[in-house]
Design a protein around this motif. Structure first.
Motif, short mmCIF file in Angstrom:
data_model
loop_
_atom_site.label_atom_id
_atom_site.label_comp_id
_atom_site.label_asym_id
_atom_site.label_seq_id
_atom_site.Cartn_x
_atom_site.Cartn_y
_atom_site.Cartn_z
N LEU A 26 0.83 -1.21 0.00
CA LEU A 26 0.00 0.00 0.00
C LEU A 26 0.86 1.26 0.00
O LEU A 26 0.56 2.23 -0.70
N ASN A 27 1.96 1.23 0.75
CA ASN A 27 2.86 2.39 0.78
C ASN A 27 3.59 2.60 -0.55
O ASN A 27 3.77 3.73 -0.98
N HIS A 29 2.46 1.88 -3.42
CA HIS A 29 1.44 2.32 -4.39
C HIS A 29 0.59 3.44 -3.79
O HIS A 29 -0.63 3.49 -4.00
N HIS A 30 1.24 4.33 -3.10
CA HIS A 30 0.55 5.38 -2.35
C HIS A 30 -0.42 6.18 -3.22
O HIS A 30 -1.59 6.34 -2.85
N ASP A 32 -1.89 5.49 -6.09
CA ASP A 32 -3.02 4.68 -6.54
C ASP A 32 -3.95 4.33 -5.38
O ASP A 32 -5.17 4.24 -5.55
N THR A 33 -3.35 4.14 -4.21
CA THR A 33 -4.16 3.83 -3.02
C THR A 33 -5.02 5.04 -2.65
O THR A 33 -6.22 4.91 -2.41
N THR A 36 -8.17 5.58 -4.68
CA THR A 36 -9.36 4.76 -4.41
C THR A 36 -10.25 5.38 -3.34
O THR A 36 -11.41 4.98 -3.20
N SER A 77 -10.63 -1.74 -8.70
CA SER A 77 -9.25 -1.26 -8.65
C SER A 77 -8.30 -2.39 -8.25
O SER A 77 -8.59 -3.16 -7.34
N ILE A 79 -5.65 -2.08 -6.67
CA ILE A 79 -5.24 -1.82 -5.28
C ILE A 79 -6.22 -2.47 -4.32
O ILE A 79 -5.84 -3.19 -3.40
N ASP A 80 -7.50 -2.22 -4.52
CA ASP A 80 -8.51 -2.76 -3.62
C ASP A 80 -8.59 -4.28 -3.72
O ASP A 80 -8.78 -4.96 -2.70
N HIS A 83 -5.65 -5.53 -1.84
CA HIS A 83 -5.92 -5.24 -0.42
C HIS A 83 -6.81 -6.33 0.18
O HIS A 83 -6.53 -6.85 1.26
#
Length: 120
Positions: A26-27, A29-30, A32-33, A36, A77, A79-80, A83
């Motif tokens: 997550l860090n 890809h800050h 992009d995170t 979201t 996404s 990212i999600d 996650h």
């Protein structure tokens, strides 16, 4: 106006390194995170880590979220989706999360005004 939460989640035994990889992901890809967050009406999201003497690692999720945002589970996404994969692998579902009770909260007027404007 907004939902303020602080919740304690336990990491599964043996998944501590994977949980750290999750936070590192997550860090890394800050941008992009953060991107979201708008659809979720998430204004603040912070994760704290505790290595407890009971031998478990805990994550504390602090958030300020508006009403009516999209659920992370409904997101397309990458990212999600990643996650949620980490969540499934790392969060100990046998442990009942501890939701802290908000007794008092202060938001600077500028922040409060920005939240209200974004919800209109």
């Amino acid at each position: 106006m907004a939902n303020i939460e602080l919740t304690r989640f336990r990491i599964k035994k043996g998944k501590e390194q994977t949980a750290q990889e999750w936070m590192d992901f997550l860090n890394r890809h800050h941008q992009d995170t953060v991107a979201t967050m708008a659809g979720e009406k998430m204004y603040v999201e912070t994760v704290f880590k505790e290595s407890n003497p009971d031998g478990y690692t805990y994550f504390y999720w602090y958030s300020i979220q508006g009403i009516g945002g999209n659920a992370v589970e409904d997101s397309t996404s990458y990212i999600d989706q990643k996650h949620l994969e980490y969540w499934e692998e790392c969060i100990d579902e046998t442990y009942r999360p501890v939701d802290m009770v908000v007794e008092q909260s202060l938001l600077a007027p500028l922040i409060e005004q920005a939240i209200k404007q974004s919800e209109q």
